[in-house]
Design a protein around this motif. Structure first.
Motif, PDB file in Angstrom:
ATOM      1  N   ASP A 265       0.829  -1.204   0.000  1.00  0.00           N
ATOM      2  CA  ASP A 265       0.000   0.000   0.000  1.00  0.00           C
ATOM      3  C   ASP A 265       0.866   1.258   0.000  1.00  0.00           C
ATOM      4  OD1 ASP A 265      -2.497   1.345   0.080  1.00  0.00           O
ATOM      5  OD2 ASP A 265      -2.244   1.666   2.242  1.00  0.00           O
ATOM      6  N   ILE A 266       1.948   1.216   0.825  1.00  0.00           N
ATOM      7  CA  ILE A 266       2.856   2.375   0.872  1.00  0.00           C
ATOM      8  C   ILE A 266       3.549   2.555  -0.472  1.00  0.00           C
ATOM      9  CG2 ILE A 266       4.994   3.231   1.922  1.00  0.00           C
ATOM     10  CD1 ILE A 266       4.091   1.918   4.528  1.00  0.00           C
ATOM     11  N   ASN A 267       3.953   1.440  -1.078  1.00  0.00           N
ATOM     12  CA  ASN A 267       4.618   1.513  -2.387  1.00  0.00           C
ATOM     13  C   ASN A 267       3.691   2.114  -3.435  1.00  0.00           C
ATOM     14  OD1 ASN A 267       6.812   0.850  -4.256  1.00  0.00           O
ATOM     15  ND2 ASN A 267       5.426  -0.716  -5.046  1.00  0.00           N
ATOM     16  N   THR A 268       2.403   1.713  -3.389  1.00  0.00           N
ATOM     17  CA  THR A 268       1.421   2.264  -4.335  1.00  0.00           C
ATOM     18  C   THR A 268       1.274   3.769  -4.153  1.00  0.00           C
ATOM     19  OG1 THR A 268       0.228   0.168  -4.313  1.00  0.00           O
ATOM     20  CG2 THR A 268      -0.978   2.109  -5.097  1.00  0.00           C
ATOM     21  N   LYS A 269       1.248   4.176  -2.868  1.00  0.00           N
ATOM     22  CA  LYS A 269       1.095   5.620  -2.593  1.00  0.00           C
ATOM     23  C   LYS A 269       2.322   6.403  -3.052  1.00  0.00           C
ATOM     24  CE  LYS A 269      -2.149   5.389   1.284  1.00  0.00           C
ATOM     25  NZ  LYS A 269      -2.635   4.050   0.988  1.00  0.00           N
ATOM     26  N   ILE A 270       3.518   5.791  -2.868  1.00  0.00           N
ATOM     27  CA  ILE A 270       4.736   6.475  -3.323  1.00  0.00           C
ATOM     28  C   ILE A 270       4.732   6.615  -4.838  1.00  0.00           C
ATOM     29  CG2 ILE A 270       7.244   6.228  -3.518  1.00  0.00           C
ATOM     30  CD1 ILE A 270       7.210   4.954  -0.761  1.00  0.00           C
ATOM     31  N   LEU A 271       4.328   5.524  -5.512  1.00  0.00           N
ATOM     32  CA  LEU A 271       4.246   5.580  -6.979  1.00  0.00           C
ATOM     33  C   LEU A 271       3.228   6.631  -7.421  1.00  0.00           C
ATOM     34  CD1 LEU A 271       4.379   1.772  -7.855  1.00  0.00           C
ATOM     35  CD2 LEU A 271       6.190   3.480  -8.181  1.00  0.00           C
ATOM     36  N   HIS A 272       2.120   6.687  -6.642  1.00  0.00           N
ATOM     37  CA  HIS A 272       1.109   7.695  -6.971  1.00  0.00           C
ATOM     38  C   HIS A 272       1.671   9.108  -6.823  1.00  0.00           C
ATOM     39  CE1 HIS A 272      -2.772   9.647  -7.298  1.00  0.00           C
ATOM     40  NE2 HIS A 272      -2.554  10.264  -6.134  1.00  0.00           N
ATOM     41  N   LEU A 273       2.472   9.295  -5.755  1.00  0.00           N
ATOM     42  CA  LEU A 273       3.082  10.619  -5.564  1.00  0.00           C
ATOM     43  C   LEU A 273       4.051  10.939  -6.695  1.00  0.00           C
ATOM     44  CD1 LEU A 273       3.772  10.532  -1.715  1.00  0.00           C
ATOM     45  CD2 LEU A 273       2.112  11.983  -2.914  1.00  0.00           C
ATOM     46  N   ILE A 274       4.824   9.909  -7.104  1.00  0.00           N
ATOM     47  CA  ILE A 274       5.768  10.120  -8.203  1.00  0.00           C
ATOM     48  C   ILE A 274       5.017  10.471  -9.488  1.00  0.00           C
ATOM     49  CG2 ILE A 274       7.473   9.001  -9.675  1.00  0.00           C
ATOM     50  CD1 ILE A 274       8.359   7.430  -7.213  1.00  0.00           C
ATOM     51  N   ASP A 275       3.932   9.673  -9.721  1.00  0.00           N
ATOM     52  CA  ASP A 275       3.151   9.950 -10.938  1.00  0.00           C
ATOM     53  C   ASP A 275       2.534  11.337 -10.884  1.00  0.00           C
ATOM     54  OD1 ASP A 275       3.794   7.483 -11.884  1.00  0.00           O
ATOM     55  OD2 ASP A 275       1.940   6.511 -11.154  1.00  0.00           O
ATOM     56  N   SER A 276       2.027  11.707  -9.715  1.00  0.00           N
ATOM     57  CA  SER A 276       1.355  13.017  -9.606  1.00  0.00           C
ATOM     58  C   SER A 276       2.328  14.173  -9.724  1.00  0.00           C
ATOM     59  CB  SER A 276       0.614  13.098  -8.259  1.00  0.00           C
ATOM     60  OG  SER A 276       1.538  13.043  -7.186  1.00  0.00           O
ATOM     61  N   SER A 277       3.613  13.895  -9.463  1.00  0.00           N
ATOM     62  CA  SER A 277       4.597  14.984  -9.547  1.00  0.00           C
ATOM     63  C   SER A 277       5.396  14.947 -10.851  1.00  0.00           C
ATOM     64  CB  SER A 277       5.566  14.890  -8.357  1.00  0.00           C
ATOM     65  OG  SER A 277       6.266  13.654  -8.394  1.00  0.00           O
ATOM     66  N   GLU A 278       4.936  14.109 -11.784  1.00  0.00           N
ATOM     67  CA  GLU A 278       5.654  14.025 -13.057  1.00  0.00           C
ATOM     68  C   GLU A 278       5.654  15.375 -13.786  1.00  0.00           C
ATOM     69  OE1 GLU A 278       5.648  11.393 -17.189  1.00  0.00           O
ATOM     70  OE2 GLU A 278       4.226  10.954 -15.577  1.00  0.00           O
ATOM     71  N   HIS A 279       4.507  16.022 -13.724  1.00  0.00           N
ATOM     72  CA  HIS A 279       4.425  17.347 -14.360  1.00  0.00           C
ATOM     73  C   HIS A 279       5.388  18.317 -13.697  1.00  0.00           C
ATOM     74  CE1 HIS A 279       2.785  20.945 -16.257  1.00  0.00           C
ATOM     75  NE2 HIS A 279       2.608  21.466 -15.022  1.00  0.00           N
ATOM     76  N   THR A 321       2.546  22.734  -4.496  1.00  0.00           N
ATOM     77  CA  THR A 321       1.604  21.724  -4.974  1.00  0.00           C
ATOM     78  C   THR A 321       2.001  20.339  -4.459  1.00  0.00           C
ATOM     79  OG1 THR A 321       1.175  23.039  -6.953  1.00  0.00           O
ATOM     80  CG2 THR A 321       0.591  20.705  -7.040  1.00  0.00           C
ATOM     81  N   LEU A 322       3.286  20.008  -4.558  1.00  0.00           N
ATOM     82  CA  LEU A 322       3.763  18.706  -4.092  1.00  0.00           C
ATOM     83  C   LEU A 322       3.566  18.539  -2.577  1.00  0.00           C
ATOM     84  CD1 LEU A 322       5.202  16.038  -4.729  1.00  0.00           C
ATOM     85  CD2 LEU A 322       7.388  17.224  -4.404  1.00  0.00           C
ATOM     86  N   HIS A 323       3.863  19.635  -1.862  1.00  0.00           N
ATOM     87  CA  HIS A 323       3.708  19.584  -0.405  1.00  0.00           C
ATOM     88  C   HIS A 323       2.242  19.361  -0.012  1.00  0.00           C
ATOM     89  CE1 HIS A 323       4.254  20.485   3.826  1.00  0.00           C
ATOM     90  NE2 HIS A 323       3.285  21.409   3.726  1.00  0.00           N
ATOM     91  N   GLN A 324       1.334  20.032  -0.739  1.00  0.00           N
ATOM     92  CA  GLN A 324      -0.087  19.897  -0.441  1.00  0.00           C
ATOM     93  C   GLN A 324      -0.574  18.473  -0.682  1.00  0.00           C
ATOM     94  OE1 GLN A 324      -1.909  22.285   0.957  1.00  0.00           O
ATOM     95  NE2 GLN A 324      -3.569  20.790   1.144  1.00  0.00           N
ATOM     96  N   LYS A 325      -0.090  17.891  -1.756  1.00  0.00           N
ATOM     97  CA  LYS A 325      -0.478  16.509  -2.063  1.00  0.00           C
ATOM     98  C   LYS A 325       0.047  15.551  -0.981  1.00  0.00           C
ATOM     99  CE  LYS A 325      -0.821  16.977  -7.076  1.00  0.00           C
ATOM    100  NZ  LYS A 325      -0.265  16.548  -8.378  1.00  0.00           N
ATOM    101  N   MET A 326       1.280  15.796  -0.532  1.00  0.00           N
ATOM    102  CA  MET A 326       1.861  14.918   0.495  1.00  0.00           C
ATOM    103  C   MET A 326       1.117  15.059   1.829  1.00  0.00           C
ATOM    104  SD  MET A 326       5.954  15.246  -0.241  1.00  0.00           S
ATOM    105  CE  MET A 326       6.341  14.070   1.022  1.00  0.00           C
ATOM    106  N   VAL A 327       0.727  16.288   2.170  1.00  0.00           N
ATOM    107  CA  VAL A 327      -0.034  16.498   3.406  1.00  0.00           C
ATOM    108  C   VAL A 327      -1.374  15.788   3.336  1.00  0.00           C
ATOM    109  CG1 VAL A 327      -1.237  18.233   4.789  1.00  0.00           C
ATOM    110  CG2 VAL A 327       1.108  18.651   4.021  1.00  0.00           C
ATOM    111  N   THR A 328      -2.017  15.913   2.149  1.00  0.00           N
ATOM    112  CA  THR A 328      -3.321  15.267   1.972  1.00  0.00           C
ATOM    113  C   THR A 328      -3.189  13.741   2.134  1.00  0.00           C
ATOM    114  OG1 THR A 328      -4.016  17.034   0.489  1.00  0.00           O
ATOM    115  CG2 THR A 328      -5.268  14.961   0.416  1.00  0.00           C
ATOM    116  N   ASN A 329      -2.162  13.145   1.515  1.00  0.00           N
ATOM    117  CA  ASN A 329      -1.959  11.695   1.611  1.00  0.00           C
ATOM    118  C   ASN A 329      -1.614  11.264   3.049  1.00  0.00           C
ATOM    119  OD1 ASN A 329      -2.443  11.227  -1.118  1.00  0.00           O
ATOM    120  ND2 ASN A 329      -0.297  11.580  -1.686  1.00  0.00           N
ATOM    121  N   GLN A 330      -0.820  12.131   3.729  1.00  0.00           N
ATOM    122  CA  GLN A 330      -0.464  11.815   5.117  1.00  0.00           C
ATOM    123  C   GLN A 330      -1.698  11.825   6.016  1.00  0.00           C
ATOM    124  OE1 GLN A 330       2.451  10.855   6.175  1.00  0.00           O
ATOM    125  NE2 GLN A 330       1.801  10.643   8.308  1.00  0.00           N
ATOM    126  N   GLN A 331      -2.583  12.763   5.790  1.00  0.00           N
ATOM    127  CA  GLN A 331      -3.832  12.820   6.561  1.00  0.00           C
ATOM    128  C   GLN A 331      -4.695  11.581   6.303  1.00  0.00           C
ATOM    129  OE1 GLN A 331      -5.507  16.555   5.338  1.00  0.00           O
ATOM    130  NE2 GLN A 331      -4.297  17.776   6.813  1.00  0.00           N
TER     131      GLN A 331
END
Length: 516
Positions: A265-279, A321-331
């Protein structure tokens, strides 16, 4: 010669005074002869005893010497004693007594735990019974002389290695050996020492489902350490260890599976973060390219300043933007963790409620049945007796009708506290249903169980149950039964229920069987 005699007389008188002896004919003669002998003077009067003894038989001479016959009076006393002993009737009696004494001694020796001595004693008795003459006695005497001369008791030294043993007395020796062997074979002290260690080695376990089995074995070892020597308890411990290993392996596999799932699950979330920060990554690369493309020698200060401000703005935007996404995922992760904790707590409470009555905080009927099965197994295997005590509150329906169900709940809760307080740690208290309680009393007989029940009955009768400033009188009836008096555990419970019915029929507020 006369002068020598006078000197001997003078020296004899001086010696009598020195030795404080009374001047009597006997004392004077004895001292005179001694002084004369010391001086080497032979006096005929001093040789009378030797002359008389020389005329006697050799045996008499030796016997007189053993008695130290020194003067004529002692010689006469010696002859008188010999003549008295030569009385035929007295001699016959003496010989008869000596023979009888010899038989008694031989009979005693025939009882000794020595085969050669017993055989010789029996043969000697037979010869004395058949023939009593000088030759027979001499033969018996020679046989016993050979026995004493050849007797070898060196084998007794073999006992020295076992410890202090009294070898002077056969009975004491056997008792000492018995004590040493008994002490050597007494394993109770060893069992008492080993029991806590075995319990300690069994205690660590990952699988919590083993706690009930561990409690059963621990109870048996603490109360009866000697059961360690039985094959049954040894097999129980082996089965417990085998079962615990299997359950621990299963528990570890389940925990590893849960960890694997969490890591996935953590790996999926990390990949999701990587994908979301591709831009953002592409933007950062573009920003780096823009920085490399700045020509500080050709561009004007105003254009460089404008490009740097644009790059800084882009960096700030992408970072935010990246920080906001990470905070949201951490919550989201924190919410999931909190929810899992809540579910674990709810599951623990549900398990506890399944074993403990919510109102009285004693065991439930289901837990009671499990405990009855456990003590029944201990009774069948190790004969550890137990008693069943049924306890029912008298006229409880009237209390509910008069004061309300809330008052009834307060009374039930208080009775549960009383039962927990006055029962032993090994006793098991449970709510059987409604206002009825059941107490399992292991390791005691019917008489002790009746005393316990009557004590609890008196405590409840005298307790001040107060609800809304009004005191409520509460009494209870009890029925007791003992396991060893019945064939099955069902009969024990049924017998206790019948005793409870008899207590109610007899007027309530009492224990059946009645205390002595």
């Amino acid at each position: 010669m006369a002068s020598t005699i006078n000197e001997i007389i003078k020296e004899s008188l001086e010696k009598l005074r020195e030795e404080h002896l009374t001047l009597t004919p006997d004392n004077y003669t004895k001292v005179f002869c001694q002084v004369a002998k010391n001086r080497g003077v032979v006096m005929e009067d001093c040789q009378k005893v030797e002359k008389f003894l020389a005329r006697l038989d050799t045996d008499f001479q030796q016997e007189a010497k053993r008695h130290k016959v020194a003067n004529v009076d002692e010689l006469l006393s010696f002859f008188t004693a010999k003549l008295n002993r030569l009385n035929p009737t007295e001699s016959a009696r003496l010989i008869q007594s000596l023979v009888l004494m010899s038989k008694r001694v031989l009979q005693a020796m025939s009882l000794l735990p020595n085969r050669r001595a017993r055989t010789l004693a029996s043969a000697s008795l037979e010869r004395l019974d058949v023939t009593q003459n000088h030759q027979s006695v001499e033969l018996i005497k020679d046989k016993w002389f050979d026995f004493i001369n050849e007797y070898d008791d060196s084998f007794m030294k073999k006992l020295d290695g076992f410890g202090p043993i009294n070898k002077d007395d056969l009975e004491s020796m056997v008792n000492d050996i018995y004590k040493l062997l008994r002490k050597e074979n007494d394993d109770s002290a060893v069992y008492k020492t080993l029991a806590p260690l075995i319990i300690a080695t069994l205690t660590p376990s990952i699988a919590s489902s083993m706690n009930d089995d561990l409690a059963t074995i621990s109870y048996e070892l603490r109360n009866s350490p000697e059961v360690l020597g039985s094959v049954a308890i040894q097999n129980d411990i082996r089965q417990f260890i085998k079962k615990r290993i299997e359950l621990d392996k299963k528990e570890i596999q389940e925990k590893i599976s849960a960890l694997d799932k969490l890591l996935d699950d953590i790996n999926t979330k990390i990949l999701h973060l990587i994908d979301s920060s591709e831009h953002s990554t592409r933007e950062v690369r573009g920003i780096k390219k823009d920085l490399e493309g700045i020509n500080f020698s050709k561009d004007t200060f105003e254009s460089i300043q404008a490009k740097l401000i644009l790059i800084a703005s882009s960096l700030e935007s992408e970072t935010s933007t990246l920080h906001q996404k990470m905070v949201t995922n951490q919550q989201t992760i924190h919410k999931l963790h909190t929810r899992v904790k809540g579910l674990e707590h709810a599951l623990a409470e549900a398990k506890q409620e399944a074993k403990q009555d919510y109102l009285t905080h004693v065991a439930t009927k289901r837990a009671l049945q499990t405990e009855i099965d456990r003590v029944e197994e201990a009774y069948i295997r190790y004969k550890i007796d137990y008693c069943i005590c049924f306890l029912d509150l008298d006229h409880f329906k009237n209390i509910n009708d008069t004061f309300g169900h809330e008052a009834g709940d307060v009374i039930l809760s208080t009775v549960g506290k009383i039962l927990r307080k006055y029962s032993r740690q090994v006793d098991f208290v449970g709510r059987y249903g409604g206002e009825e309680f059941l107490i399992i009393l292991p390791g005691i007989g019917l008489e002790q169980a009746v005393i316990f029940a009557d004590k609890v009955r008196k405590v409840i009768e005298n307790f001040k149950f107060i609800y809304k400033k009004e005191r409520i009188a509460v009494t209870t009836s009890c029925g007791i039964s003992e396991r060893k008096a019945h064939r099955t555990k069902e009969e024990v419970i049924e017998a206790a229920d019948k005793m409870l019915y008899q207590a109610k029929e007899a007027g309530r507020n009492q224990v059946k069987p009645s205390p002595q």
